[in-house]
Design a protein around this motif. Structure first.
Motif, PDB file in Angstrom:
ATOM      1  N   ILE A  59      80.772  31.647  55.215  1.00 48.03           N
ATOM      2  CA  ILE A  59      79.672  32.731  56.383  1.00 48.03           C
ATOM      3  C   ILE A  59      78.746  31.980  56.399  1.00 48.03           C
ATOM      4  O   ILE A  59      78.437  32.389  57.748  1.00 48.03           O
ATOM      5  CB  ILE A  59      79.459  33.413  55.347  1.00 48.03           C
ATOM      6  CG1 ILE A  59      80.414  34.038  55.125  1.00 48.03           C
ATOM      7  CG2 ILE A  59      77.908  34.541  55.821  1.00 48.03           C
ATOM      8  CD1 ILE A  59      80.281  36.199  53.841  1.00 48.03           C
ATOM      9  N   PHE A  63      77.408  31.044  60.760  1.00 48.92           N
ATOM     10  CA  PHE A  63      76.356  32.077  61.388  1.00 48.92           C
ATOM     11  C   PHE A  63      76.627  31.337  62.415  1.00 48.92           C
ATOM     12  O   PHE A  63      75.291  31.416  62.794  1.00 48.92           O
ATOM     13  CB  PHE A  63      75.825  32.754  59.867  1.00 48.92           C
ATOM     14  CG  PHE A  63      74.273  33.041  59.867  1.00 48.92           C
ATOM     15  CD1 PHE A  63      74.429  33.835  61.473  1.00 48.92           C
ATOM     16  CD2 PHE A  63      73.098  32.459  60.343  1.00 48.92           C
ATOM     17  CE1 PHE A  63      72.991  34.827  61.239  1.00 48.92           C
ATOM     18  CE2 PHE A  63      72.039  32.303  60.403  1.00 48.92           C
ATOM     19  CZ  PHE A  63      71.702  33.907  61.569  1.00 48.92           C
ATOM     20  N   VAL A 212      73.174  37.863  56.883  1.00 49.53           N
ATOM     21  CA  VAL A 212      73.798  37.294  57.150  1.00 49.53           C
ATOM     22  C   VAL A 212      75.545  37.952  56.056  1.00 49.53           C
ATOM     23  O   VAL A 212      76.230  38.440  56.673  1.00 49.53           O
ATOM     24  CB  VAL A 212      73.933  36.393  56.008  1.00 49.53           C
ATOM     25  CG1 VAL A 212      75.769  34.991  56.365  1.00 49.53           C
ATOM     26  CG2 VAL A 212      73.280  35.550  57.606  1.00 49.53           C
ATOM     27  N   THR A 215      75.819  41.416  56.660  1.00 47.57           N
ATOM     28  CA  THR A 215      77.045  42.201  57.570  1.00 47.57           C
ATOM     29  C   THR A 215      78.506  41.728  57.108  1.00 47.57           C
ATOM     30  O   THR A 215      79.347  42.170  57.845  1.00 47.57           O
ATOM     31  CB  THR A 215      76.155  40.718  58.854  1.00 47.57           C
ATOM     32  OG1 THR A 215      75.226  41.182  59.213  1.00 47.57           O
ATOM     33  CG2 THR A 215      77.930  41.185  60.296  1.00 47.57           C
ATOM     34  N   ALA A 216      78.529  40.746  56.200  1.00 48.26           N
ATOM     35  CA  ALA A 216      79.683  40.139  55.814  1.00 48.26           C
ATOM     36  C   ALA A 216      80.300  40.894  54.645  1.00 48.26           C
ATOM     37  O   ALA A 216      81.540  41.672  55.173  1.00 48.26           O
ATOM     38  CB  ALA A 216      79.733  38.818  54.956  1.00 48.26           C
ATOM     39  N   ASP A 226      85.448  39.438  57.900  1.00 49.50           N
ATOM     40  CA  ASP A 226      83.921  38.908  58.056  1.00 49.50           C
ATOM     41  C   ASP A 226      83.339  37.332  59.032  1.00 49.50           C
ATOM     42  O   ASP A 226      82.075  38.146  59.889  1.00 49.50           O
ATOM     43  CB  ASP A 226      83.275  39.067  56.595  1.00 49.50           C
ATOM     44  CG  ASP A 226      84.633  38.164  56.154  1.00 49.50           C
ATOM     45  OD1 ASP A 226      85.707  38.063  56.705  1.00 49.50           O
ATOM     46  OD2 ASP A 226      83.682  37.527  54.967  1.00 49.50           O
ATOM     47  N   VAL A 230      80.098  36.869  61.457  1.00 53.76           N
ATOM     48  CA  VAL A 230      79.155  36.792  60.511  1.00 53.76           C
ATOM     49  C   VAL A 230      78.607  35.834  62.482  1.00 53.76           C
ATOM     50  O   VAL A 230      77.426  35.828  62.510  1.00 53.76           O
ATOM     51  CB  VAL A 230      79.451  36.019  59.760  1.00 53.76           C
ATOM     52  CG1 VAL A 230      77.971  35.194  59.277  1.00 53.76           C
ATOM     53  CG2 VAL A 230      79.640  37.030  58.599  1.00 53.76           C
TER      54      VAL A 230
END
Lengths: 380, 164
Positions: A59, A63, A212, A215-216, A226, A230
């Protein structure tokens, strides 16, 4: 939990060695995982905790991809970026796909192998350009924008793969809803975001992490991938202060990525129905096809095959994105193939990039008169 | 001759690039990389292999000081700056360590400006900096002080004040 600590400790030692030898550490993390895990000694196995940390690694990697996408600053040389990007995409995707399909992978597997085969490691490429003092070469700019182009293609590939068999319209609608929400928050909350980032206490770093991770989680709740959300979050935050976000997210990314790589190695199963021959062919082709695309790009942009060789030497290594694809969508044989391909190409790539300079100088001296045309002032 | 064209460019993932060609046709390129180092490349006209130097930010600033004409004298603690716009005014900033002889006295007591024409602009004590100290500031032994003036005035400062 002890497993993670053992794995991380081994990686720490390997990272020290890799930095000392100035070669990329990623292949060593994977090798460490293979040796410690399922395919090797069996000391460390993945569990819930390790897979949580691995997910975090992926993730945060994505990002960062998003933070790098500043839509308003696409290169001034758009046609050049497009030419090199399309050559790279077509040559490598097609060779990767055809080879994987002919070697016995299914259509979907071949697509994943091809995408992993296509995607050079941005991290390794950038490090190679900086460490080998190549930044001033005219080819460097081409290479750097090529990496941005590859990232954009990767996002499209991720979107296609994650759509799977879902209702495409509904899926697209959900993604657009998520995107709109993220962009609206970043746009209307810009002042707030910047005021948070300007603080010099622990708040910016907590905020970055929570943004972060939340958001996932929100994406999973909404039923959209996700990974895409991200990346979108990164791209949206890039409109405020990308450097600050990079600075605050980097420690998380650095640690979680190591866990991500080593546990990818740990879960690799080399004893499955996958032949050494197939993997070896993929590895050789992975090196050769970047040579072809590099030389074609060199000729197309600079009229020089030698420029193409420069592009090739810095883009051989496959890395983080190839592994991300393997983790997300790879069946065990695909994951094993990609693992070996990443190890081989990244090591070969780093050695070629390091010693190509001295090689080509020797080569250039011998063949100066019948070599490819240089620029007018390109004479020693 | 037109002034040199400085090209600056943001390279995603790498950092910022500055490049310009000199009147003589040599090229200089500077990269501020995201790893925090600064790389400087010079390419002589007619060559196609640049030479490169990698610097830390401190080293780059030192190079910058040299290039902007802030001449660093042999004594590392003194910097002379020439202002071409002010009829080549040359100003020197010098650092001194306060000796025991003048400890306990204030700037006013010592009549530094009246006697020498120099000004104490900063004092560093126990790793803390005091900028623009008031006349009532009391020196202590071991204070590092920054004094600004013309070089003659600084020589006077060394003779008249530091040995008081």
């Amino acid at each position: 939990m002890e497993g993670i600590i053992i794995a991380l400790f081994v990686c720490l030692v390997l990272a020290l060695v890799a930095k000392y030898l100035t070669i990329p550490a990623i292949p060593f993390y994977i090798i460490a995982g293979v040796v410690l895990g399922h395919a090797g000694l069996g000391i460390v196995a993945s569990d819930q905790i390790s897979s949580f940390f691995s997910d975090m690694g992926l993730i945060f990697l994505l990002f960062f991809v998003g933070l790098g996408l500043k839509v308003d600053k696409i290169s001034e040389n758009q046609s050049e970026v497009l030419t090199s990007g399309m050559i790279d995409l077509n040559v490598n995707m097609i060779i990767g796909f055809v080879a994987a399909y002919l070697l016995g992978f299914s259509l979907v597997e071949a697509l994943i192998v091809a995408a992993a085969f296509y995607s050079s490691s941005t991290a390794m490429t950038v490090t190679s350009l900086i460490e080998n003092r190549k930044l001033m070469m005219r080819e460097s700019e081409t290479i750097i924008w090529l990496m941005v182009f590859e990232d954009l293609v990767l996002i499209i590939v991720l979107a296609i793969l994650s759509a799977g068999n879902e209702n495409l319209l509904l899926f697209a609608g959900e993604i657009l809803f998520g995107l709109a929400l993220i962009y609206a928050l970043a746009h209307y909350g810009k002042e707030f975001l910047i005021s948070i980032l300007d603080r010099d206490d622990e708040l910016p770093i907590i905020f970055t992490f929570v943004a972060v991770v939340a958001t996932a989680a929100f994406a999973l709740e909404l039923g959209v991938p996700d990974t895409l959300m991200v990346i979108a979050l990164g791209a949206a935050f890039a409109t405020t202060d990308p450097d600050a976000f990079e600075q605050h997210a980097r420690p998380f990314k650095d640690v979680f990525m190591v866990i991500f790589f080593v546990f990818f190695g740990i879960t690799i199963n080399l004893s499955g129905n996958i032949s050494v021959g197939v993997i070896a062919i993929i590895c050789l082709l992975a090196i050769a096809s970047k040579l072809i695309s590099g030389v074609l790009t060199g000729i197309a942009l600079y009229g020089s095959a030698k420029s193409g060789l420069e592009i090739w030497t810095n883009t051989i290594g496959r890395g983080e994105f190839s592994i991300a694809l393997a983790v997300l969508y790879g069946s065990p044989p695909v994951a094993a193939t990609i693992a070996v391909m990443v190890i081989v190409t990244s090591l070969v790539g780093s050695f070629v990039a390091k010693y190509y300079g001295s090689l080509s100088r020797g080569f250039g001296r011998r063949s100066r008169h019948h070599g490819p045309p240089h620029r007018v002032h390109a004479v020693h | 001759m037109s002034p040199m064209a400085l090209r600056s460019l943001n390279l995603p993932g790498v950092g910022t690039k500055y490049e310009f060609e000199t009147d003589k046709g040599d090229t200089v390129a500077i990269f501020f990389t995201k790893t925090g180092t600064i790389q400087m490349y010079t390419l002589q006209k007619g060559c196609h292999t640049p030479s490169a130097a990698e610097m830390t930010p401190v080293e780059a600033r030192r190079l910058g000081n040299i290039l902007t004409g802030a001449i660093i004298e042999a004594d590392q603690e003194s910097v002379e700056i020439a202002f071409s716009a002010l009829a080549d005014l040359r100003i020197t900033i010098h650092s001194y360590i306060i000796p025991r002889a003048i400890a306990g006295k204030t700037i006013e007591d010592l009549r530094i400006r009246a006697k020498t024409g120099t000004t104490v602009i900063a004092i560093s004590r126990n790793d803390k900096n005091i900028i623009n100290p008031p006349p009532s500031f009391v020196f202590e032994t071991g204070d590092a002080v920054l004094v600004i003036g013309e070089s003659d005035q600084l020589r006077l400062f060394e003779r008249e004040i530091m040995v008081d």
